[in-house]
Design a protein around this motif. Structure first.
Motif, PDB file in Angstrom:
ATOM      1  N   SER A  80      98.623 -15.556  28.029  1.00  0.00           N
ATOM      2  CA  SER A  80      97.755 -14.435  27.676  1.00  0.00           C
ATOM      3  C   SER A  80      96.848 -14.754  26.498  1.00  0.00           C
ATOM      4  O   SER A  80      95.855 -14.073  26.273  1.00  0.00           O
ATOM      5  CB  SER A  80      98.588 -13.189  27.366  1.00  0.00           C
ATOM      6  OG  SER A  80      99.360 -13.366  26.207  1.00  0.00           O
ATOM      7  N   HIS A 123      98.006  -7.536  28.879  1.00  0.00           N
ATOM      8  CA  HIS A 123      98.854  -7.413  27.691  1.00  0.00           C
ATOM      9  C   HIS A 123      98.464  -6.176  26.884  1.00  0.00           C
ATOM     10  O   HIS A 123      99.325  -5.370  26.483  1.00  0.00           O
ATOM     11  CB  HIS A 123      98.717  -8.669  26.844  1.00  0.00           C
ATOM     12  CG  HIS A 123      99.862  -8.884  25.911  1.00  0.00           C
ATOM     13  ND1 HIS A 123     100.349 -10.132  25.599  1.00  0.00           N
ATOM     14  CD2 HIS A 123     100.621  -8.022  25.183  1.00  0.00           C
ATOM     15  CE1 HIS A 123     101.356 -10.029  24.749  1.00  0.00           C
ATOM     16  NE2 HIS A 123     101.538  -8.754  24.471  1.00  0.00           N
ATOM     17  N   TYR A 178     103.488  -7.685  31.350  1.00  0.00           N
ATOM     18  CA  TYR A 178     103.715  -7.471  29.928  1.00  0.00           C
ATOM     19  C   TYR A 178     104.143  -6.024  29.637  1.00  0.00           C
ATOM     20  O   TYR A 178     103.591  -5.082  30.179  1.00  0.00           O
ATOM     21  CB  TYR A 178     102.488  -7.821  29.065  1.00  0.00           C
ATOM     22  CG  TYR A 178     101.989  -9.226  29.268  1.00  0.00           C
ATOM     23  CD1 TYR A 178     102.739 -10.317  28.836  1.00  0.00           C
ATOM     24  CD2 TYR A 178     100.783  -9.478  29.917  1.00  0.00           C
ATOM     25  CE1 TYR A 178     102.284 -11.616  29.025  1.00  0.00           C
ATOM     26  CE2 TYR A 178     100.331 -10.770  30.113  1.00  0.00           C
ATOM     27  CZ  TYR A 178     101.081 -11.827  29.678  1.00  0.00           C
ATOM     28  OH  TYR A 178     100.640 -13.108  29.878  1.00  0.00           O
ATOM     29  N   TYR A 179     105.116  -5.908  28.783  1.00  0.00           N
ATOM     30  CA  TYR A 179     105.685  -4.668  28.269  1.00  0.00           C
ATOM     31  C   TYR A 179     106.601  -3.948  29.258  1.00  0.00           C
ATOM     32  O   TYR A 179     107.168  -2.912  28.921  1.00  0.00           O
ATOM     33  CB  TYR A 179     104.603  -3.720  27.729  1.00  0.00           C
ATOM     34  CG  TYR A 179     104.255  -4.024  26.292  1.00  0.00           C
ATOM     35  CD1 TYR A 179     104.787  -3.300  25.243  1.00  0.00           C
ATOM     36  CD2 TYR A 179     103.411  -5.098  25.978  1.00  0.00           C
ATOM     37  CE1 TYR A 179     104.492  -3.609  23.926  1.00  0.00           C
ATOM     38  CE2 TYR A 179     103.108  -5.426  24.673  1.00  0.00           C
ATOM     39  CZ  TYR A 179     103.656  -4.675  23.645  1.00  0.00           C
ATOM     40  OH  TYR A 179     103.371  -4.989  22.337  1.00  0.00           O
TER      41      TYR A 179
END
Length: 245
Positions: free
Chosen positions: A221, A231, A188-189
């Motif tokens: 998530s 996350h 994530y990200y």
């Protein structure tokens, strides 16, 4: 026959059934232009259906699970083509998305292009977004209803802040100059971060609604506390990076 100008990176996280469906779509719609690096991040009793596919395939079997960025960076080490595409195994292709994405790359300032992403029912996902801030994330937390689209889908290719990592076509030279995904983001990200770093270098991220893929999102998530922690860590890391400039 089209030139094999794209190295396609797919990571199966015990998702070989989904991956095999996607392999069939690639064979039907874009086999002539891709070579595939396929990473088995977690062993799966379902075998990969790579035998006899009409495009070159290299399989990497991990001894231990790695993060999203680390896996795609390992695939990129096998890239010898001018373009590198990151694609989720839970995508389906109803046509060749690369023709439209490569048209967007005719502008030499474009480092990354991404397609419109549909849900299985036909709706459009909000896969092109503005960079998050603490305020925008807080507003999202309390917003009711489906996410609001932040960019138009009814006009031609246009520049955006960032695009979701489910399908990203990079100019390989730009990916190489950046050093790929930041592996400090486990999951994530990474997609937000790499778009941020590209734009800091004056490179363009383009959303191309003329190219489409279908995404059967799992939203894991929201159900798995461990993934939710990844996350939140990714979110915090990006917000700090943005604050520091």
């Amino acid at each position: 026959m089209a030139l094999r100008d794209i190295t396609l990176s797919i990571v199966s996280h015990a998702q070989n059934t989904l991956t095999n469906q996607l392999l069939g779509d690639i064979a039907r719609h874009c086999a002539a232009r891709v070579r595939l690096v396929l990473v088995e991040n977690i062993a799966d009793p379902v075998p990969l259906a790579t035998g006899g596919v009409p495009f070159p395939v290299e399989v990497i079997a991990n001894r231990r699970a790695k993060g999203f960025g680390a896996n795609h960076n390992a695939a990129f080490a096998r890239c010898h083509t001018p373009f590198f595409c990151v694609m989720n195994p839970d995508l389906r292709l109803h046509a060749d998305p690369f023709a439209g994405l490569l048209r967007a790359m005719h502008d030499e300032h474009v480092a990354l292009a991404a397609p419109l992403v549909r849900r299985p029912g036909g709706g459009v996902e909000d896969s092109a977004r503005r960079f998050p801030t603490a305020g925008s994330l807080l507003a999202k937390l309390f917003r009711k209803g489906p996410p609001l689209a932040e960019y138009a889908v009814d006009r031609g290719p246009h520049e955006v802040d960032w695009v979701a990592g489910m399908c990203m076509l990079f100019r390989a030279a730009d990916y190489r100059r950046l050093g790929g995904f930041d592996e400090a983001y486990f999951l994530y990200y990474e997609d937000v971060d790499i778009c941020w770093r590209l734009k800091k270098r004056g490179r363009k991220v383009l959303y191309q609604p003329a190219a489409e893929v279908v995404h059967d999102a799992r939203r894991a998530s929201r159900r798995d506390p461990r993934l939710a922690r990844h996350h939140l860590r990714g979110m915090a890391r990006f917000l700090l990076r943005r604050a520091l400039g």
